[in-house]
Design a protein around this motif. Structure first.
Motif, PDB file in Angstrom:
ATOM      1  N   ASP A 243      58.946 -26.938   0.513  1.00  0.00           N
ATOM      2  CA  ASP A 243      57.603 -27.080   1.082  1.00  0.00           C
ATOM      3  C   ASP A 243      56.688 -25.965   0.608  1.00  0.00           C
ATOM      4  OD1 ASP A 243      55.835 -28.556   2.857  1.00  0.00           O
ATOM      5  OD2 ASP A 243      55.917 -26.798   4.162  1.00  0.00           O
ATOM      6  N   ARG A 246      55.423 -26.936  -2.770  1.00  0.00           N
ATOM      7  CA  ARG A 246      54.399 -27.977  -2.634  1.00  0.00           C
ATOM      8  C   ARG A 246      53.063 -27.393  -2.202  1.00  0.00           C
ATOM      9  NH1 ARG A 246      51.833 -30.568   1.167  1.00  0.00           N
ATOM     10  NH2 ARG A 246      52.891 -29.279   2.722  1.00  0.00           N
ATOM     11  N   ARG A 247      53.091 -26.507  -1.208  1.00  0.00           N
ATOM     12  CA  ARG A 247      51.837 -25.938  -0.703  1.00  0.00           C
ATOM     13  C   ARG A 247      51.153 -25.075  -1.757  1.00  0.00           C
ATOM     14  NH1 ARG A 247      52.936 -22.493   3.251  1.00  0.00           N
ATOM     15  NH2 ARG A 247      55.165 -22.829   3.496  1.00  0.00           N
ATOM     16  N   ARG A 250      49.645 -27.407  -4.357  1.00  0.00           N
ATOM     17  CA  ARG A 250      48.483 -28.137  -3.834  1.00  0.00           C
ATOM     18  C   ARG A 250      47.244 -27.243  -3.832  1.00  0.00           C
ATOM     19  NH1 ARG A 250      46.055 -28.562   1.016  1.00  0.00           N
ATOM     20  NH2 ARG A 250      47.650 -27.283   2.030  1.00  0.00           N
ATOM     21  N   ASN A 264      48.860 -34.380   2.329  1.00  0.00           N
ATOM     22  CA  ASN A 264      49.581 -35.202   3.320  1.00  0.00           C
ATOM     23  C   ASN A 264      50.878 -35.787   2.751  1.00  0.00           C
ATOM     24  OD1 ASN A 264      47.466 -34.797   5.194  1.00  0.00           O
ATOM     25  ND2 ASN A 264      46.350 -36.558   4.378  1.00  0.00           N
ATOM     26  N   LYS A 266      53.877 -33.825   2.850  1.00  0.00           N
ATOM     27  CA  LYS A 266      54.922 -32.890   3.268  1.00  0.00           C
ATOM     28  C   LYS A 266      56.242 -33.606   3.546  1.00  0.00           C
ATOM     29  CE  LYS A 266      56.064 -29.588   6.935  1.00  0.00           C
ATOM     30  NZ  LYS A 266      55.581 -28.835   8.116  1.00  0.00           N
ATOM     31  N   TYR A 267      56.196 -34.630   4.373  1.00  0.00           N
ATOM     32  CA  TYR A 267      57.432 -35.286   4.797  1.00  0.00           C
ATOM     33  C   TYR A 267      57.971 -36.243   3.747  1.00  0.00           C
ATOM     34  CZ  TYR A 267      56.361 -33.170   9.239  1.00  0.00           C
ATOM     35  OH  TYR A 267      56.097 -32.253  10.224  1.00  0.00           O
ATOM     36  N   SER A 294      56.427 -29.524  -7.686  1.00  0.00           N
ATOM     37  CA  SER A 294      56.933 -30.051  -6.426  1.00  0.00           C
ATOM     38  C   SER A 294      58.018 -31.100  -6.661  1.00  0.00           C
ATOM     39  CB  SER A 294      55.786 -30.660  -5.610  1.00  0.00           C
ATOM     40  OG  SER A 294      54.780 -29.716  -5.368  1.00  0.00           O
TER      41      SER A 294
END
Length: 408
Positions: A243, A246-247, A250, A264, A266-267, A294
């Motif tokens: 995560d 990913r953040r 992004r 949106n 994340k999951y 990611s």
């Protein structure tokens, strides 16, 4: 409700404290000796108290019941003059043992406030009843057959207010063994002292997360036990690394002016494939077409799942080292940080396979969930002592005082 050396004399409807109730008078049998409350030995009667004492009994059909008795004072050769010990109550309590056990059993089903409202009593009366039952259970519980324990911490208040919890996680016997305030080395050692050194000597398996305080104490106190690292927390740290990748990506894409395709999502990266919704599956399939950091982190996470399917420690260790080498070449800093943690605790991770995958902290997490339900039912406990009693009462598996009738 048999009382040794005492007799029920009369029963009458009377008004006590402004409430219509049944008052039962108790008298001692002839030639019976009073029991000293200090040494619990029989002695000669010195005199009687001036006023009779009322002891609240289990209400019947909504009618309050009181036992009334004039206490004797004992001329004890060991303790001098003492008030006698009666079999239906302890110390200066105005509640009978039967009523305390009755309230404590209902307090396990309902909240303490609801129990007090249903039986027309006060919250602190229910609290004293539960405390009596818990103290009895802690004094008489059997800790002689503990083979595996789990340790974890939970947050019980605003800020950094934690509890250290030690559970027994044997097959068929899962219960709370110790509770201590904070999550430090001292708090863990306090829990172990509650269990006892002789009882801890027979422990074969210890499950915990990677908190340094736990690792240090377990290594010192359980040198012969197999220390199993919690699979849940290892996967959690891996998900945190994915995560973080990913953040970071992004944010960089947003600064560079690219389309926010990772927004949106994340999951989509954190869930197992079988748990994804239809929309999440479609979004993930779309993202897999791009060459993103990611996606590399996600593929590493998915490939790590094969590690848990091995049976023999040697093969699982070989696969883990190959995966770590691959993750280090990915040039993803959060993943490289996770690899350093894995390499540091590699031997402890292998213990999960040596224990035949029978012991993990999954049971501990389930018990933690029950603790959250206990505190939620009470809308939180402001006092640590009250919370500790409530947890042992609900999850301690403690023995109860023996009574003739259950009353419920």
């Amino acid at each position: 409700h048999n009382l040794k050396s005492f007799v029920y004399k009369t029963e009458n409807f009377e008004t006590y404290k402004g409430v219509e109730c049944v008052v039962v008078d108790i008298v001692p049998r002839k030639n019976s000796k009073a029991i000293c409350s200090g040494c619990l030995k029989p002695g000669a009667t010195y005199d009687h108290q001036r006023e009779a004492r009322y002891f609240e009994f289990v209400p019947l059909w909504g009618i309050a019941i009181y036992l009334r008795y004039v206490m004797r004072r004992v001329n004890c050769t060991r303790c001098s003059v003492k008030v006698e010990q009666v079999p239906w109550s302890e110390g200066k309590s105005h509640l009978t043992k039967a009523y305390q056990l009755f309230l404590a059993r209902w307090a396990r089903r309902l909240s303490w406030k609801e129990t007090a409202e249903v039986f027309s009593t006060r919250w602190d009366t229910v609290y004293r009843a539960v405390r009596y039952v818990v103290n009895y259970g802690l004094k008489h519980r059997d800790l002689s057959a503990i083979e595996s324990i789990g340790v974890d911490e939970i947050q019980h208040g605003k800020g950094h207010q934690y509890l250290t919890l030690v559970y027994q996680i044997d097959q068929g016997s899962k219960r709370l063994l110790g509770v201590s305030k904070a999550r430090t080395i001292k708090s863990f050692l306090r829990c172990l002292r509650e269990i006892g050194k002789e009882n801890l000597a027979q422990v074969k398996y210890v499950c915990s997360d990677m908190w340094p305080a736990y690792l240090k104490v377990i290594k010192k106190k359980f040198p012969n036990a197999l220390h199993v690292l919690d699979r849940f927390h290892i996967v959690k740290k891996l998900n945190e690394a994915v995560d973080q990748v990913r953040r970071d990506e992004r944010k960089k894409m947003a600064l560079d002016g690219y389309n926010p395709i990772l927004k949106n999502t994340k999951y989509c990266f954190l869930k197992n494939q079988e748990n994804l919704t239809v929309n999440q599956k479609e979004k993930l399939d779309e993202l897999l077409q791009y060459d993103l950091k990611s996606i590399r982190a996600y593929l590493l996470k998915e490939s790590f799942q094969a590690f848990w399917h091995y049976t023999y420690p040697a093969w699982s260790r070989k696969y883990l080292r190959l995966w770590c080498a691959r993750a280090m070449r990915s040039q993803l800093e959060p993943m490289k940080k996770f690899v350093k943690t894995v390499r540091k605790d590699e031997d402890l991770m292998m213990n999960w396979f040596k224990a035949k995958k029978c012991y993990s902290s999954g049971a501990v997490e389930g018990l933690n969930r029950k603790i959250n339900l206990v505190t939620r039912k009470a809308y939180g406990y402001k006092s640590y002592d009250v919370l500790k009693i409530a947890l042992f009462h609900t999850m301690g598996g403690l023995p109860e005082p023996k009574m003739t009738h259950r009353f419920c």
